[in-house]
Design a protein around this motif. Structure first.
Motif, PDB file in Angstrom:
ATOM      1  N   ALA A 140       0.827  -1.208   0.000  1.00 12.25           N
ATOM      2  CA  ALA A 140       0.000   0.000   0.000  1.00 12.25           C
ATOM      3  C   ALA A 140       0.861   1.258   0.000  1.00 12.25           C
ATOM      4  O   ALA A 140       0.556   2.242  -0.694  1.00 12.25           O
ATOM      5  CB  ALA A 140      -0.933  -0.008   1.215  1.00 12.25           C
ATOM      6  N   LEU A 185       1.797   5.217  -2.896  1.00 12.77           N
ATOM      7  CA  LEU A 185       1.622   6.603  -2.470  1.00 12.77           C
ATOM      8  C   LEU A 185       2.753   7.468  -3.001  1.00 12.77           C
ATOM      9  O   LEU A 185       3.859   6.995  -3.255  1.00 12.77           O
ATOM     10  CB  LEU A 185       1.576   6.675  -0.940  1.00 12.77           C
ATOM     11  CG  LEU A 185       0.572   5.737  -0.242  1.00 12.77           C
ATOM     12  CD1 LEU A 185       0.634   5.909   1.256  1.00 12.77           C
ATOM     13  CD2 LEU A 185      -0.845   5.978  -0.766  1.00 12.77           C
ATOM     14  N   GLU A 188       0.259  11.468   2.319  1.00 14.68           N
ATOM     15  CA  GLU A 188      -0.548  10.276   2.028  1.00 14.68           C
ATOM     16  C   GLU A 188      -0.190   9.127   2.960  1.00 14.68           C
ATOM     17  O   GLU A 188      -1.052   8.305   3.317  1.00 14.68           O
ATOM     18  CB  GLU A 188      -0.354   9.859   0.570  1.00 14.68           C
ATOM     19  CG  GLU A 188      -0.974  10.820  -0.429  1.00 14.68           C
ATOM     20  CD  GLU A 188      -0.702  10.417  -1.867  1.00 14.68           C
ATOM     21  OE1 GLU A 188      -1.529  10.744  -2.728  1.00 14.68           O
ATOM     22  OE2 GLU A 188       0.339   9.775  -2.129  1.00 14.68           O
ATOM     23  N   LEU A 212      -2.824   7.089   5.312  1.00 14.19           N
ATOM     24  CA  LEU A 212      -2.950   5.634   5.311  1.00 14.19           C
ATOM     25  C   LEU A 212      -2.852   5.087   6.727  1.00 14.19           C
ATOM     26  O   LEU A 212      -3.708   4.296   7.161  1.00 14.19           O
ATOM     27  CB  LEU A 212      -1.865   5.014   4.428  1.00 14.19           C
ATOM     28  CG  LEU A 212      -1.754   3.481   4.488  1.00 14.19           C
ATOM     29  CD1 LEU A 212      -3.049   2.822   4.014  1.00 14.19           C
ATOM     30  CD2 LEU A 212      -0.568   2.987   3.664  1.00 14.19           C
ATOM     31  N   SER A 224      -5.774   5.410   9.096  1.00 15.55           N
ATOM     32  CA  SER A 224      -6.936   4.541   8.858  1.00 15.55           C
ATOM     33  C   SER A 224      -6.734   3.145   9.444  1.00 15.55           C
ATOM     34  O   SER A 224      -7.619   2.295   9.328  1.00 15.55           O
ATOM     35  CB  SER A 224      -7.202   4.425   7.357  1.00 15.55           C
ATOM     36  OG  SER A 224      -6.166   3.700   6.702  1.00 15.55           O
TER      37      SER A 224
END
Length: 576
Positions: A104, A108, A113, A117, A120
């Motif tokens: 993930a 980015l 960003e 991430l 979350s």
């Protein structure tokens, strides 16, 4: 659980202080962090003009179907990850969270960003990430600081940046401090490009940016919630005991706490990798208090019934206490309680500490409620000489924490987490040597801070009423990241074990923080009832009758790890 260790410095040979660090200090730091991850260790380095970036990580395999070796690398990006993702990212029991997070992260394009991430995701973490596209080092801890990360900022004498899970004690070449959790951090290495003589000491402040966690409101796990400030009605009903019919608002809140706490325990125990010899995968740091007993009972719901669970109970031979007691088992009420534990053999007086007594009582309560479970009550008995011999090691691991109280607490955790002791077969007085194989240890830390379990909460109420109590609970939440968590993580992880804190799951924290204060605790009532009232209701509802009325006792006093020598006159906040 992992050990991570990152350095940013000039190229070797360009600075004698850097040469000394690379030759002597870095190997000691690698060794300290290797203990945290016995399953794999690796180092990778990269160059940026005249700067050297070194990434080291050790791995304790607790997630996924196969071993993973860190640091994670791809497309020039590098990640050292010491954490667990329990919510916010879909992960099956066969997937490794570090691998999935790195995937993930690679998608980015900015440090901001990365903040979004991680905001979350729920779980304890500390990390160092090199984002190749922006030439940025991004690092930080979760909002509660449940994983240790120490920082040494560049100085004239030690011109290098260090980030590490654990230190190598009080080395004059490192000035470590706990990294704050007030934000994540980014170093823009492009600001050094073109400079002929990089000076990290002078340029660190210019390169360094604090990445605020709070601007995006829908990031559920980015920040800690505030404590609710609802005030009770003037004639708030008092309950007389846990056996009476409760007001609806208390009964509903207890059900809600159970739902959130049970889910927090489930997420932390259900997918622990199996151990080849079939021994216990899960342990509980177990004093017999209400917090750990509730966690043990809830863990029973989510661990297969044929598996055993280790209850780690530590007791210290404390010469000062033995001398004060005339080297005999304490008389009176506590001795009478011990006689009710019929399945246990006679204990040596030195180890019949308060936590051993309550631990044995709660062992019986758990056995009655969960008769199909094998509960390994691991008696970790620590002779005085053994504690003294280990003291230098413990002080080195807990650094930069260095008060008398830090040592008392760290000693108890160090030996409990090591898990070397003895067990007694159920119904049989004989004992046998036992070493816990459990790599995951549940810890009840957080319940007192969230639910008003300390004596200072009652003191605040007596001095200033409900508003003063609310202020004290807000202070508890604000300083949770700076008090025990980093220290405790370093101590427990030194044995290749991982502490997990179900009460500090951010969903639990958010639920409890939102409750009006008079639902969580009621200092108008006596000890063993009003303090942590909501948790006592929950425990009583689960059938933990003895545990539900257990009075709070600090770990260092319950285990007798505090003030072990006759001349121990220093107060807890004094420096060693």
């Amino acid at each position: 659980m992992c050990g991570i260790f990152f350095t940013l410095c000039r190229n070797i040979g360009e600075d004698t202080a850097v040469e000394e660090f690379i030759r002597n200090i870095a190997p000691a730091l690698e060794q300290a962090n290797a203990a945290r991850g016995p399953d794999a260790q690796r180092t990778c380095t990269t160059q940026l003009e005249r700067l050297r970036l070194s990434f080291y990580a050790s791995e304790l395999r607790l997630r996924g179907s196969h071993p993973v070796v860190q640091p994670h690398e791809g497309d020039g990006n590098i990640l050292c990850w010491n954490g667990e993702i329990f919510n916010g990212m879909h992960l099956s029991a066969t997937e490794n969270d570090g691998v999935e997070l790195f995937t993930a992260l690679r998608s980015l394009s900015t440090p901001r960003e990365v903040v979004e991430l991680l905001g979350s995701l729920e779980g304890p973490y500390a990390f160092v990430y090199y984002q190749h596209s922006t030439r940025s080092i991004i690092y930080g801890r979760d909002p509660l600081g449940r994983r240790s990360l120490l920082i040494h900022r560049p100085t004239k004498a030690q011109p290098y940046l260090i980030l590490a899970s654990a230190s190598a004690s009080t080395n004059a070449n490192c000035e470590f401090e706990e990294l704050t959790t007030k934000g994540l951090f980014s170093l823009d290495l492009r600001k050094l490009e073109g400079k002929e003589d990089e000076d990290l000491t002078e340029d660190f402040g210019r390169m360094h940016e604090v990445l605020d966690r709070s601007p995006v409101e829908d990031l559920r796990y980015a920040t800690l919630p505030p404590v609710a400030r609802d005030m009770p009605v003037e004639n708030l009903q008092k309950i007389s005991s846990l056996d009476t019919e409760l007001p609806t608002y208390l009964a509903d809140a207890a059900d809600g706490l159970l739902k959130h706490l049970d889910d927090s325990v489930r997420r932390r125990v259900y997918d622990i990798p199996a151990i080849a010899d079939g021994n216990a995968r899960l342990g509980v740091l177990f004093s017999g208090g209400i917090d750990c007993t509730v966690l043990a009972l809830l863990a029973d719901r989510h661990v297969p019934p044929e598996e055993s669970i280790d209850l780690l109970n530590v007791a210290f031979e404390n010469p000062r206490k033995l001398a004060a007691d005339g080297n005999t088992v304490p008389k009176g009420k506590q001795e009478r309680k011990v006689t009710t534990v019929s399945t246990q053999p006679t204990q040596k007086p030195a180890y019949m500490v308060p936590d051993r007594l309550t631990g044995l009582q709660e062992l019986e309560e758990l056995r009655q409620l969960c008769p199909q479970r094998v509960w390994n009550f691991v008696e970790v008995n620590v002779p005085f000489e053994q504690a003294q011999t280990a003291r230098a090691t413990i002080e080195a691991i807990m650094h930069p924490c260095r008060t008398v109280m830090d040592l008392s607490l760290a000693q108890a955790l160090y030996f409990a987490a090591r898990g070397v002791g003895q067990v007694h077969t159920h119904g049989d007085g004989s004992s046998q040597a036992y070493t816990s194989s459990a790599k995951v240890l549940l810890n009840g830390l957080g319940s007192d801070e969230l639910l008003g379990g300390y004596g200072r909460h009652r003191t605040a109420y007596n001095a200033g009423g409900w508003e003063a109590l609310i202020n004290e609970l807000q202070l508890e939440l604000d300083r949770l990241p700076t008090r025990n968590l980093g220290r405790d993580d370093r101590i427990i992880a030194a044995h290749g074990k991982e502490a997990r804190h179900p009460f500090l799951g951010l969903d639990v924290v958010r639920f409890v923080a939102a409750l009006p204060v008079y639902i969580k605790t009621d200092p108008r009532l006596g000890q063993g009832l009003g303090d942590k009232l909501l948790l006592r209701i929950l425990a009583h509802n689960l059938g933990l009758i003895q545990a539900s009325s257990r009075v709070k006792r600090a770990m260092q006093f319950g285990s007798h790890s505090a003030r072990m020598q006759a001349n121990s006159a220093k107060k807890g906040n004094f420096l060693l």
